[in-house]
Motif scaffolding. Structure first.
Motif, mmCIF file in Angstrom:
data_model
loop_
_atom_site.group_PDB
_atom_site.id
_atom_site.type_symbol
_atom_site.label_atom_id
_atom_site.label_comp_id
_atom_site.label_asym_id
_atom_site.label_seq_id
_atom_site.Cartn_x
_atom_site.Cartn_y
_atom_site.Cartn_z
ATOM 1 N N SER A 1 2.289 7.098 -16.169
ATOM 2 C CA SER A 1 2.487 6.591 -14.722
ATOM 3 C C SER A 1 1.354 5.172 -14.654
ATOM 4 O O SER A 1 1.059 4.812 -13.473
ATOM 5 C CB SER A 1 2.124 7.213 -13.592
ATOM 6 N N LYS A 2 1.099 4.458 -15.768
ATOM 7 C CA LYS A 2 0.244 3.397 -15.766
ATOM 8 C C LYS A 2 0.985 2.194 -14.862
ATOM 9 O O LYS A 2 0.140 1.444 -14.317
ATOM 10 C CB LYS A 2 0.011 2.699 -16.940
ATOM 11 N N ALA A 3 2.122 1.948 -14.745
ATOM 12 C CA ALA A 3 2.728 0.965 -14.094
ATOM 13 C C ALA A 3 2.657 1.263 -12.609
ATOM 14 O O ALA A 3 2.804 0.342 -11.662
ATOM 15 C CB ALA A 3 4.150 0.855 -14.262
ATOM 16 N N TYR A 4 2.150 2.513 -12.068
ATOM 17 C CA TYR A 4 2.086 2.931 -10.803
ATOM 18 C C TYR A 4 0.859 3.292 -10.191
ATOM 19 O O TYR A 4 0.591 4.095 -9.457
ATOM 20 C CB TYR A 4 3.005 4.041 -10.478
ATOM 21 N N GLY A 5 -0.241 2.533 -10.809
ATOM 22 C CA GLY A 5 -1.687 2.570 -10.278
ATOM 23 C C GLY A 5 -2.542 3.872 -10.859
ATOM 24 O O GLY A 5 -3.530 3.854 -10.282
ATOM 25 N N CYS A 6 -2.003 4.460 -11.964
ATOM 26 C CA CYS A 6 -2.788 5.148 -12.816
ATOM 27 C C CYS A 6 -3.227 4.683 -14.165
ATOM 28 O O CYS A 6 -2.584 3.967 -14.715
ATOM 29 C CB CYS A 6 -1.917 6.669 -13.007
ATOM 30 N N GLY A 7 -4.448 5.164 -14.562
ATOM 31 C CA GLY A 7 -4.883 4.969 -15.871
ATOM 32 C C GLY A 7 -5.709 3.938 -16.062
ATOM 33 O O GLY A 7 -6.390 3.994 -17.205
ATOM 34 N N LEU A 8 -6.286 3.378 -14.973
ATOM 35 C CA LEU A 8 -7.551 2.252 -15.196
ATOM 36 C C LEU A 8 -8.859 3.168 -14.823
ATOM 37 O O LEU A 8 -9.353 3.564 -13.972
ATOM 38 C CB LEU A 8 -7.406 1.226 -14.239
ATOM 39 N N LEU A 9 -9.573 2.964 -16.221
ATOM 40 C CA LEU A 9 -10.700 3.700 -16.209
ATOM 41 C C LEU A 9 -11.915 2.338 -16.080
ATOM 42 O O LEU A 9 -11.874 1.563 -16.907
ATOM 43 C CB LEU A 9 -11.159 4.267 -17.468
ATOM 44 N N THR A 10 -12.661 2.608 -15.078
ATOM 45 C CA THR A 10 -13.775 1.699 -14.907
ATOM 46 C C THR A 10 -15.017 2.115 -15.175
ATOM 47 O O THR A 10 -15.287 3.556 -14.824
ATOM 48 C CB THR A 10 -13.501 0.872 -13.593
ATOM 49 N N LEU A 11 -16.210 1.356 -15.552
ATOM 50 C CA LEU A 11 -17.313 1.866 -15.766
ATOM 51 C C LEU A 11 -18.501 0.945 -15.331
ATOM 52 O O LEU A 11 -18.236 -0.403 -15.148
ATOM 53 C CB LEU A 11 -17.696 1.837 -17.462
ATOM 54 N N ALA A 12 -19.708 1.557 -14.949
ATOM 55 C CA ALA A 12 -20.879 0.802 -14.398
ATOM 56 C C ALA A 12 -21.965 1.091 -15.276
ATOM 57 O O ALA A 12 -22.402 2.434 -15.161
ATOM 58 C CB ALA A 12 -20.825 0.968 -12.949
ATOM 59 N N LEU B 1 0.811 -1.170 -0.032
ATOM 60 C CA LEU B 1 -0.016 -0.195 0.021
ATOM 61 C C LEU B 1 0.932 1.173 -0.003
ATOM 62 O O LEU B 1 0.502 2.388 -0.463
ATOM 63 C CB LEU B 1 -0.754 0.233 1.242
ATOM 64 N N ALA B 2 2.083 1.166 0.441
ATOM 65 C CA ALA B 2 2.930 2.466 0.635
ATOM 66 C C ALA B 2 3.832 2.523 -0.516
ATOM 67 O O ALA B 2 4.234 3.528 -0.574
ATOM 68 C CB ALA B 2 3.748 2.171 1.950
ATOM 69 N N SER B 3 3.930 1.597 -1.581
ATOM 70 C CA SER B 3 4.847 1.618 -2.550
ATOM 71 C C SER B 3 4.390 1.142 -3.988
ATOM 72 O O SER B 3 4.014 -0.114 -4.044
ATOM 73 C CB SER B 3 5.972 0.705 -2.347
ATOM 74 N N PRO B 4 3.851 1.988 -4.974
ATOM 75 C CA PRO B 4 3.357 1.768 -5.991
ATOM 76 C C PRO B 4 4.228 0.894 -6.815
ATOM 77 O O PRO B 4 3.861 -0.181 -7.403
ATOM 78 C CB PRO B 4 3.206 3.045 -6.829
ATOM 79 N N ARG B 5 5.663 0.842 -6.744
ATOM 80 C CA ARG B 5 6.548 -0.004 -7.345
ATOM 81 C C ARG B 5 6.492 -1.194 -6.895
ATOM 82 O O ARG B 5 6.334 -2.256 -7.665
ATOM 83 C CB ARG B 5 8.065 0.766 -7.181
ATOM 84 N N ALA B 6 6.225 -1.504 -5.545
ATOM 85 C CA ALA B 6 5.954 -2.937 -4.974
ATOM 86 C C ALA B 6 4.740 -3.534 -5.512
ATOM 87 O O ALA B 6 4.631 -4.584 -5.619
ATOM 88 C CB ALA B 6 6.314 -2.949 -3.426
ATOM 89 N N MET B 7 3.819 -2.835 -5.329
ATOM 90 C CA MET B 7 2.390 -3.314 -5.902
ATOM 91 C C MET B 7 2.405 -3.604 -7.326
ATOM 92 O O MET B 7 1.780 -4.699 -7.584
ATOM 93 C CB MET B 7 1.263 -2.106 -5.524
ATOM 94 N N HIS B 8 3.124 -2.883 -7.933
ATOM 95 C CA HIS B 8 3.281 -2.977 -9.516
ATOM 96 C C HIS B 8 3.897 -4.581 -9.766
ATOM 97 O O HIS B 8 3.495 -5.490 -10.214
ATOM 98 C CB HIS B 8 3.886 -2.111 -10.280
ATOM 99 N N ALA B 9 4.979 -4.961 -8.928
ATOM 100 C CA ALA B 9 5.441 -6.071 -8.999
ATOM 101 C C ALA B 9 4.952 -7.152 -8.434
ATOM 102 O O ALA B 9 4.693 -8.354 -9.153
ATOM 103 C CB ALA B 9 6.787 -6.227 -8.079
ATOM 104 N N ALA B 10 3.755 -7.081 -7.550
ATOM 105 C CA ALA B 10 2.815 -7.931 -7.024
ATOM 106 C C ALA B 10 1.809 -8.219 -7.915
ATOM 107 O O ALA B 10 1.395 -9.319 -8.235
ATOM 108 C CB ALA B 10 2.205 -7.609 -5.738
ATOM 109 N N VAL B 11 1.354 -7.246 -8.739
ATOM 110 C CA VAL B 11 0.354 -7.369 -9.904
ATOM 111 C C VAL B 11 1.072 -8.158 -10.826
ATOM 112 O O VAL B 11 0.434 -9.414 -11.384
ATOM 113 C CB VAL B 11 -0.272 -5.900 -10.287
ATOM 114 N N GLU B 12 2.302 -8.080 -11.388
ATOM 115 C CA GLU B 12 2.975 -8.644 -12.359
ATOM 116 C C GLU B 12 3.084 -10.120 -11.895
ATOM 117 O O GLU B 12 3.018 -11.017 -12.838
ATOM 118 C CB GLU B 12 4.178 -7.963 -12.858
#
Length: 251
Positions: free
Chosen positions: A234-245, A20-31
């Motif tokens: 900055s898509k690798a760091y938690g930006c850019g995801l557009l979601t719709l409902a 939660l504190a590191s977008p870089r670490a979260m990116h690695a976990a997602v990958e």
């Protein structure tokens, strides 16, 4: 085939606090949940802390993921219920049609390009003095007004518009236009190292802004590109995801 995942994160665990504190670490976990994904595949993710005690991680991937490692390391492995959900994204894409309305959420990093910053950092000034830089500097918009303007002036090329909502205290346009059905729900400045190196270029600073509201589809093909490819840097760091409902059509 695209898939949208939602993973429950337990913020009390040590590994969760790291992610939660590191977008870089979260990116690695997602990958780590997409071991067979091709290198050119775009993976988008976003952390939604609506409830800080039960944040959710959303991931859009081009292949079927496996999030068991995240559940074991940062989730609720002993709790009842679904630890994560994975849905085929194609049915939503098939609903896109001109004039169709959707509720939306986007966390983005609004930026501008300039050849000469008003207040250059020491590193930026050295690049300017050197005279060899051909590309402009990418600077983040810092005020809410500038961030909203960044969004609203780009919707046409993203395949949608944000309709007017006179009955809401939304964001007005120029020339006394009625308010738009959009709001900023979160703003956060993030600063972290891109890697283990110490070069100043490896230090990442971004302004993550979450937009929510209602959009109306104008070009389904363009909107599909942005849904799958993301919006802004900055898509690798938690930006850019557009979601719709989907929304019920208003008369």
């Amino acid at each position: 085939m695209p898939y949208l995942s939602r993973i429950r994160i337990n913020p009390l665990r040590a590994e969760s606090r790291k992610l939660l504190a590191s977008p870089r670490a979260m990116h690695a976990a997602v990958e780590g949940g997409l071991p067979g994904a091709p290198e050119e595949a775009r993976t988008l993710w976003r952390l939604d802390p609506d409830n800080p005690h039960r944040p959710h991680l959303f991931v859009l991937s081009t292949g079927a993921p496996d999030w068991n490692h995240l559940v074991e390391q940062a989730g609720w492995p002993g709790a009842d219920g679904d630890h994560y959900a994975v849905r085929d994204y194609a049915p939503l894409l098939q609903q896109l049609a001109p004039g169709r309305s959707f509720a939306f959420r986007l966390t983005a990093n609004p930026v501008q390009n300039t050849s000469r910053p008003d207040k250059p950092t020491e590193h930026q000034q050295s690049r300017i003095d050197d005279g060899g830089r051909r590309r402009g500097f990418r600077l983040g918009h810092r005020t809410a007004a500038a961030q909203l303007n960044w969004f609203l002036t780009r919707t046409a090329k993203w395949g949608f518009d944000v309709p007017a909502a006179p009955h809401l205290e939304g964001i007005g346009g120029v020339d006394n236009e009625p308010p738009r059905d959009i709001r900023i729900t979160a703003r956060q400045r993030r600063s972290f190292k891109r890697g283990a190196v110490t070069a100043k270029e490896a230090h990442v600073v971004l302004n993550a802004v979450t937009f929510e509201g209602r959009l109306r589809v104008t070009d389904p093909a363009l909107l599909t590109e942005r849904l799958l490819g993301g919006i802004g840097p900055s898509k690798a760091y938690g930006c850019g995801l557009l979601t719709l409902a989907p929304l019920a059509e208003r008369e």
